[in-house]
Design a protein around this motif. Sequence first.
Motif, PDB file in Angstrom:
ATOM      1  N   LYS A 163       3.476   6.401 -13.898  1.00 24.38           N
ATOM      2  CA  LYS A 163       3.019   7.257 -14.263  1.00 24.38           C
ATOM      3  C   LYS A 163       3.995   7.815 -13.416  1.00 24.38           C
ATOM      4  O   LYS A 163       4.361   9.593 -14.524  1.00 24.38           O
ATOM      5  CB  LYS A 163       1.360   6.972 -14.049  1.00 24.38           C
ATOM      6  CG  LYS A 163       1.143   8.345 -14.229  1.00 24.38           C
ATOM      7  CD  LYS A 163      -0.432   9.030 -13.794  1.00 24.38           C
ATOM      8  CE  LYS A 163      -0.303   9.130 -12.279  1.00 24.38           C
ATOM      9  NZ  LYS A 163      -0.963   9.423 -11.592  1.00 24.38           N
ATOM     10  N   SER A 164       3.989   8.276 -12.290  1.00 23.39           N
ATOM     11  CA  SER A 164       4.980   9.371 -11.533  1.00 23.39           C
ATOM     12  C   SER A 164       5.468  10.236 -12.293  1.00 23.39           C
ATOM     13  O   SER A 164       6.068  11.199 -12.271  1.00 23.39           O
ATOM     14  CB  SER A 164       4.254   9.190 -10.184  1.00 23.39           C
ATOM     15  OG  SER A 164       3.191   9.317  -9.717  1.00 23.39           O
ATOM     16  N   ASN A 222       0.843  -1.432   0.130  1.00 21.54           N
ATOM     17  CA  ASN A 222       0.410  -0.297   0.286  1.00 21.54           C
ATOM     18  C   ASN A 222       1.186   1.231   0.016  1.00 21.54           C
ATOM     19  O   ASN A 222       0.826   2.171  -0.495  1.00 21.54           O
ATOM     20  CB  ASN A 222      -0.889  -0.116   1.168  1.00 21.54           C
ATOM     21  CG  ASN A 222      -2.211  -0.993   1.305  1.00 21.54           C
ATOM     22  OD1 ASN A 222      -2.779  -1.291  -0.347  1.00 21.54           O
ATOM     23  ND2 ASN A 222      -2.695  -1.021   2.221  1.00 21.54           N
ATOM     24  N   VAL A 223       1.970   0.991   0.481  1.00 20.43           N
ATOM     25  CA  VAL A 223       2.987   2.358   0.770  1.00 20.43           C
ATOM     26  C   VAL A 223       3.752   2.427  -0.432  1.00 20.43           C
ATOM     27  O   VAL A 223       3.564   3.642  -0.929  1.00 20.43           O
ATOM     28  CB  VAL A 223       4.012   2.463   1.936  1.00 20.43           C
ATOM     29  CG1 VAL A 223       4.804   3.195   1.891  1.00 20.43           C
ATOM     30  CG2 VAL A 223       3.474   2.260   3.648  1.00 20.43           C
ATOM     31  N   VAL A 224       4.057   1.737  -1.341  1.00 21.15           N
ATOM     32  CA  VAL A 224       4.560   1.676  -2.885  1.00 21.15           C
ATOM     33  C   VAL A 224       3.743   2.242  -3.299  1.00 21.15           C
ATOM     34  O   VAL A 224       4.041   2.943  -4.193  1.00 21.15           O
ATOM     35  CB  VAL A 224       5.514   0.425  -2.955  1.00 21.15           C
ATOM     36  CG1 VAL A 224       5.632   0.115  -4.487  1.00 21.15           C
ATOM     37  CG2 VAL A 224       6.681   0.246  -2.203  1.00 21.15           C
ATOM     38  N   GLY A 225       2.849   2.104  -3.491  1.00 14.64           N
ATOM     39  CA  GLY A 225       1.094   2.074  -4.908  1.00 14.64           C
ATOM     40  C   GLY A 225       1.173   3.852  -4.287  1.00 14.64           C
ATOM     41  O   GLY A 225       1.017   4.183  -5.485  1.00 14.64           O
ATOM     42  N   ASN A 226       1.487   3.564  -3.272  1.00 17.23           N
ATOM     43  CA  ASN A 226       0.381   5.277  -2.851  1.00 17.23           C
ATOM     44  C   ASN A 226       1.870   6.203  -3.067  1.00 17.23           C
ATOM     45  O   ASN A 226       1.420   7.281  -3.319  1.00 17.23           O
ATOM     46  CB  ASN A 226      -0.199   5.272  -0.681  1.00 17.23           C
ATOM     47  CG  ASN A 226      -1.984   5.041  -1.214  1.00 17.23           C
ATOM     48  OD1 ASN A 226      -2.065   4.697  -1.677  1.00 17.23           O
ATOM     49  ND2 ASN A 226      -1.331   4.007   0.084  1.00 17.23           N
ATOM     50  N   MET A 227       2.894   5.812  -2.851  1.00 16.42           N
ATOM     51  CA  MET A 227       4.184   6.919  -2.738  1.00 16.42           C
ATOM     52  C   MET A 227       4.473   6.358  -4.248  1.00 16.42           C
ATOM     53  O   MET A 227       3.986   8.109  -5.370  1.00 16.42           O
ATOM     54  CB  MET A 227       5.436   6.193  -2.567  1.00 16.42           C
ATOM     55  CG  MET A 227       6.145   6.814  -2.453  1.00 16.42           C
ATOM     56  SD  MET A 227       7.894   6.554  -2.204  1.00 16.42           S
ATOM     57  CE  MET A 227       7.622   6.263  -0.018  1.00 16.42           C
ATOM     58  N   GLY A 274      -8.022   0.594  -7.059  1.00 16.96           N
ATOM     59  CA  GLY A 274      -7.437   0.134  -6.604  1.00 16.96           C
ATOM     60  C   GLY A 274      -5.747  -0.370  -7.073  1.00 16.96           C
ATOM     61  O   GLY A 274      -5.832  -0.655  -7.734  1.00 16.96           O
ATOM     62  N   LEU A 275      -5.967   1.244  -8.292  1.00 10.88           N
ATOM     63  CA  LEU A 275      -5.223   0.906  -9.458  1.00 10.88           C
ATOM     64  C   LEU A 275      -4.026   1.718  -9.426  1.00 10.88           C
ATOM     65  O   LEU A 275      -3.272   1.713  -9.669  1.00 10.88           O
ATOM     66  CB  LEU A 275      -6.176   1.544 -10.649  1.00 10.88           C
ATOM     67  CG  LEU A 275      -7.077   1.204 -11.246  1.00 10.88           C
ATOM     68  CD1 LEU A 275      -7.903   2.007 -11.717  1.00 10.88           C
ATOM     69  CD2 LEU A 275      -6.946  -0.140 -10.971  1.00 10.88           C
ATOM     70  N   TYR A 276      -3.071   1.448  -8.134  1.00 12.39           N
ATOM     71  CA  TYR A 276      -2.081   2.358  -8.023  1.00 12.39           C
ATOM     72  C   TYR A 276      -0.882   1.101  -8.722  1.00 12.39           C
ATOM     73  O   TYR A 276      -0.342   1.856  -9.222  1.00 12.39           O
ATOM     74  CB  TYR A 276      -2.000   2.358  -6.013  1.00 12.39           C
ATOM     75  CG  TYR A 276      -2.686   3.234  -5.291  1.00 12.39           C
ATOM     76  CD1 TYR A 276      -2.465   3.977  -5.910  1.00 12.39           C
ATOM     77  CD2 TYR A 276      -3.708   3.312  -4.836  1.00 12.39           C
ATOM     78  CE1 TYR A 276      -3.651   5.749  -5.039  1.00 12.39           C
ATOM     79  CE2 TYR A 276      -4.779   3.731  -3.638  1.00 12.39           C
ATOM     80  CZ  TYR A 276      -4.229   5.440  -4.610  1.00 12.39           C
ATOM     81  OH  TYR A 276      -5.478   6.281  -3.870  1.00 12.39           O
TER      82      TYR A 276
END
Length: 508
Positions: free
Chosen positions: A379-380, A231-236, A371-373
């Motif tokens: 992308k970022s 979750n941390v990696v995906g959100n980051m 939940g497509l993180y």
Amino acid sequence: MQKSRLYYSMMNSSISTIVFFLKLVMQFVVRTYFIRVLGVAYLGINGLFSNVLSLLSLAELGVGTSIVYSMYKPIANNDQSEIQALMVLYKKAYHYIGFAVAIIGLALIPFLHFFSDDLSSKEGFVWYYLLFLGNSVLSYFFTYKRSLLIANQRSYLVNINDFIFLLISNIFQIYLLLHYGSFTLYLLVQLVFTLLGNFSISYKVDKDYKFLKKAESKKLGKDKIKEIKKNVVGNMSSKIGGVIVMGTDSILISSFVGLAAVGYYSNYTMIINNVQNLCKQVTNSITASIGNYIVTADKKQSLELFKRHLFVNYTMIYFATLILVSVLNPFIVWWIGEKYILPSLTVTLIIINLVVQMFRNTNFVFIDSFGLYWIQRWKSVIEATINLVVSLILLAIFNLGINGVLLGTIASSFGYVMWIEAYYIFKYGLKEKLTVYIIQIIKYILLLCISIAVVFYSQTFFEFNGFAGLILKTLIACCIGLFIYIITFCKSNEFLYVKNLLIRIIKR
């Protein structure tokens, strides 16, 4: 339980809205005294160091969201031992982050003068930077406790606490500016009250959740830790580009144009950011249940929900843009004087950038809901690369100044990221063709351009001056805009949905 959720929902939404408007008023009051006493150069330093610290906050990205998300289930189950274990984990994480930000921030000191040639002429700029850094670092040692209140649907307590300490600090800051004209005292007050506000929240959490002070806590399982890390990696990965894009603007402007330009620009960004945040308050209030709804909805229902949210979001964009086009520069003149206005082209680019970022609000909501993180993790990186490369070319080679920075942001946001986000949503979430989105956006943009032209032309027939002129311009923009809006959309399903939504809100 249902009554409790309704109570917390009403408390959170109503108090956050009230606090938002009160903070908005306070921002303008403090900024007015700041400019009059210290001038635009110190405003530039304030904007520059705020941007530098926002970049250092990259270390925290993803952790805060993951904390709140991970606590929903144990809170619902009243699993105090798991809540305590999560809080212990997050305390360690935030302490590490705080130390990391402090070390990186201190390591930047020898390189500060590269951010702007004007910094060296400001005596004590290193001391100012250290106060900014201290204010940021100290917050990390308390933030994890805020997360428990937020996860427990008690964010209104956080809002009230922050507002009280912000109000008192602002009163002290204005007093000290008027009597001593000291930027150092201004920053010291900010640091002290940030610390006091955090102590207050910490005390509240310790008082209400006494089980957190138990001597021992259970250890989290490997699967739980793995889930949190993902979750941390995906959100980051999903947020890092936005922080770099927005966080480097003032640094690039100060490096290539000067600190004064950062000061002028920061007045506009303060207004624009508040407009964007206000619109988010409206759109977010109708998206709380989207994630739950999508789980059970079929493909047709999910697409209809997306169209409705996009339309509500566009309605905010439409009227906000018409008003800003009409009054943004006249408002700056009325507020702080004509010498603080930026050229018309720059203001136009600022508004275009706002429109693009606000269109992405719908994308953010549905990326989160589906939940497509992880899918959009690269992308970022591409977004940040496009932004920096285009901005540097336009600044260094074409010498476009603030316009170059804005064009770089627009190039990365409208030229790439807005469409790739929609692509992920339509391919992996809605499972529809992207052409549905493209056609809708083109229609919305064309109508917005036509409405802007009509509003702008109509206002050439009137003479507007002072505060009364601002009110008249706003009313004309809203009336003409509303007329065109109703004629265009009155028979659409999305318009009927918004109309019924407003009726329900008014009845409540």
